[in-house]
Write an enzyme that holds these catalytic residues in place. Structure first.
Site, PDB file in Angstrom:
ATOM      1  NE  ARG A 191       1.898  14.027   4.253  1.00  0.00           N
ATOM      2  CZ  ARG A 191       1.978  13.216   3.202  1.00  0.00           C
ATOM      3  NH1 ARG A 191       2.576  13.629   2.102  1.00  0.00           N
ATOM      4  NH2 ARG A 191       1.449  12.010   3.215  1.00  0.00           N
ATOM      5  CG  HIS A 222      -1.977  -1.081   1.128  1.00  0.00           C
ATOM      6  ND1 HIS A 222      -2.931  -1.172   0.149  1.00  0.00           N
ATOM      7  CD2 HIS A 222      -2.145  -2.156   1.916  1.00  0.00           C
ATOM      8  CE1 HIS A 222      -3.654  -2.249   0.349  1.00  0.00           C
ATOM      9  NE2 HIS A 222      -3.192  -2.881   1.400  1.00  0.00           N
TER      10      HIS A 222
END
Ligand code: ADP
Length: 653
Positions: free
Chosen positions: A298, A234
């Site tokens: 971010r 993942h």
């Protein structure tokens, strides 16, 4: 903004320093004891030690960072990605200290910080979300009941999750409880929060995310999308922009949905809205349905591909927006050109389930023509303390095919010694015909696992190139014959071995302008040019392999494939060097034994779970290599073990 402290390390710290310097902003690095000699420390105008190697005692300690800012007179802090970058309290503390935080408001970070609350906010804003359960009731009975109503297969996700941690797919009811407990344990240890949510598992998903930017004046724009479907564990491995094969309608809708998400939370600075596309479920226009997955508040690791297609500097935008300026461009003025791809070169072992690798970098060399974002150098000690990312390799071309070709070539020319890396794996991945065809989905690596790990049999061109280099005596190593070309007899017989023991016999002859190699099957190959970068004429075509000297021979790389050839038969060595094909199960890295699942005397089948090791905040399942019987168990749950520690012994049979 005069002086910027970068609360991070590695490639992203170096990347931020580069832009700050260009903008005339002084830079301050912070570093842990393990990073005293790191490139980001050398590149910054000033550097402040902030504690021991473990991140929770250095890079994650907000007070130390603020102290460093005070001590150096920094007036702004860039958090990079990871560490404190999505920590709302940190953003608040920075601003409370009168400094600029280069990122969104603490409220926006909070709104998106937990996957469940983020999903709820997005659903309220009209952005589609993956069907599932995200309730407060975390009782087993309730979760089991919700699992049934969502239906299997499903995905358990830590609400505080990130980096693929705390995530477990479940195929059916029987596996639910074990997966749930594992996800909760992993989430508790990695995030200090063991709440989970359940989602419908999308069987053939694509990960497409949109870069957005907001300013303090209420403007929000997007900078197009990236496809990050190629993942292992993942986690992203290769990213590209634009996402291949999407209709312009879907690209437009995704952009609008991402901007909607940004506006809904009054977003400022750089952010990424991640969507999952369901390739098996088209909408009324025939485009795959998409759902909001999460938002990262971010700068993203893969931001360089967006920079490559837009020609913009995202860190510059971040700094300008943070100091109160308007977004430099409005939506209509943001344009994309060509195609860009990024590959993440990591210290890891693809053959051993992509476990992170450690060691000292002895050699690190990249070709000059690609963008390389790195934070390591030769002599850097790659430790277990931080992310295994060594470098990001970014290529750009007019077309996707051109960008891929450039990436494969760059990977072929990249040399890393001292630490195991995924270089060869990345090269095979980028060169894989299905990837080249744009057939990307998150199951790609698992689906093509065999071809990606093993590669293809060595072609005549590779064998001949290795023989040519061996005859020229280039390269070095023990047992390496060094007959120089000047001494070459009219015809020389030569044998080379692959590490597997496969033998290649050939005859080499000097011909005008080069060498001619005749292989055992009669095929003739001509070599011209420098031995380590020859032009090889084989089967009516010309290939240009890259040769890298290795101990006792050469590695030959052609179009993303790599083969090793040795001047001596590896079987001649003592059998100890031949590798342990025995049943000694050792710890692949330092860690803590979470559980042991077998007892001495017990029969096991290949693939059976023997023990679970927790290392680098992930759980690693150690399985039986073959059918047999447990001879000995050397560890117990809870025990701390070093790398290579003998855990379990299995006898064949
Ligand atoms: P993290 O924050 O840990 O990175 P994400 O929620 O971003 O977790 O998901 C990471 C990856 O997991 C996605 O890119 C996708 O490949 C896969 N994934 C997430 N949700 C689903 C889902 N519902 N079905 C299938 N795959 C999923």
């Amino acid at each position: 903004m005069r002086k910027l402290l970068i609360a991070n390390r590695g490639e992203i710290a170096c990347r931020i320093i580069r832009t700050a310097r260009r903008m005339g902003i002084a830079t301050v690095a912070v570093f842990s004891e393990a990073d005293a000699g790191a490139p980001h420390v050398r590149q910054a105008d000033a550097a402040v030690p902030i504690g021991p190697a473990p991140a929770r005692e250095s890079y994650l300690v907000a007070e130390r960072i603020l102290e460093a800012a005070r001590a150096t007179g920094a007036d702004a802090i860039h958090p990079g990605y990871g560490f404190l970058s999505e920590n709302a309290e940190f953003a608040e503390a920075v601003r409370a200290a009168g400094l600029v935080f280069v990122g969104p408001s603490a409220e926006a970070i909070r709104a998106m910080g937990l996957k469940d609350t983020a999903k709820a906010r997005m659903r309220a804003a009209g952005v589609p979300v993956v069907p599932g359960y995200m309730g407060e009731d975390q009782g087993l009975a309730r979760l089991e009941q919700m699992a049934v109503s969502i239906g299997y297969p499903l995905l358990i996700k830590a609400v505080a999750g990130g980096g693929g941690k705390g995530m477990r797919p479940v195929a059916d009811k029987s596996g639910f409880v074990e997966a749930l407990l594992a996800a909760k344990r992993e989430a508790a240890s990695a995030f200090g929060n063991d709440s989970v949510m359940l989602e419908k598992l999308i069987r053939r998903p694509r990960h497409v995310e949109v870069q957005i930017f907001g300013d303090a004046h209420g403007n929000v724009v997007h900078l197009f999308e990236r496809d990050c479907s190629l993942q292992r564990r993942h986690q992203k491995v290769i990213e590209e922009a634009p996402a291949p094969g999407l209709s312009s309608r879907l690209r437009h809708i995704l952009g609008v949905a991402a901007v909607t998400a940004g506006i809904a939370i009054g977003y400022e600075n750089a952010g990424t809205v991640e969507f999952i596309l369901d390739l098996d479920d088209p909408d009324e226009a025939g485009d795959p349905k998409f759902y909001f997955m999460e938002m990262n508040t971010r700068l993203q690791v893969e931001h360089p591909v967006t920079e490559a297609i837009t020609g913009l500097d995202l860190v510059e935008w971040q700094l300008r927006v943070a100091r109160g300026e308007m977004l430099p461009l409005c939506q209509e003025a943001i344009e994309a050109r060509g195609h860009a791809i990024e590959a993440r070169l990591c210290a890891e072992n693809p053959e051993a389930g992509f476990l992170p690798a450690t060691g000292r970098l002895d050699r690190l060399a990249f070709p000059a023509d690609a963008r390389i974002d790195t934070g390591v150098a030769e002599t850097t000690e790659v430790s277990i303390h931080y992310d295994p990312l060594l470098a990001k390799i970014i290529t750009h071309g007019e077309t996707r095919a051109a960008a891929i070709a450039a990436l494969v070539r760059t990977l072929d020319q990249t040399v890393v010694e001292g630490v195991a890396t995924n270089r060869a794996f990345l090269a095979r991945l980028a060169a894989h015909p299905a990837f080249v065809a744009g057939d990307v989905h998150t199951g790609f690596i698992a689906e093509h696992r065999e071809a990606l790990l093993a590669g293809q049999p060595a072609p005549a061109a590779a064998v001949a190139a290795a023989a040519g280099a061996a005859m020229d005596g280039v390269g070095a190593g023990p047992g390496f014959a060094r007959p120089f070309r000047l001494n070459l007899a009219a015809e020389t017989h030569l044998a080379l071995w692959e590490p597997t023991g496969t033998e290649h016999r050939l005859r080499l002859a000097l011909v005008p302008g080069g060498l001619c190699a005749r292989l055992a099957d009669g095929e003739e190959v001509r070599l011209e040019g420098p031995p380590l970068a020859p032009a090889v004429h084989a089967g009516g075509a010309v290939v240009r392999p890259v040769l890298v000297p290795i101990a006792g021979g050469h590695e030959v790389r052609i179009d993303g494939q790599a083969w090793r050839f040795l001047a001596a038969n590896p079987a001649w060595k003592s059998h100890s060097a031949a590798g342990p094909a025995d049943g000694s199960i050792t710890a692949p890295m330092p860690g803590r034994v979470l559980s042991v699942h077998v007892r001495p005397g017990e029969a096991v089948r290949a693939g059976d779970r023997l023990a679970v090791l927790e290392a680098m905040k992930m759980e690693h399942r150690l399985a039986a290599p073959f059918d047999g019987r447990v001879e000995a168990v050397h560890v117990a749950a809870g025990q701390q073990v070093g790398e290579g520690a003998l855990l379990v012994e299995i006898a064949r049979g």
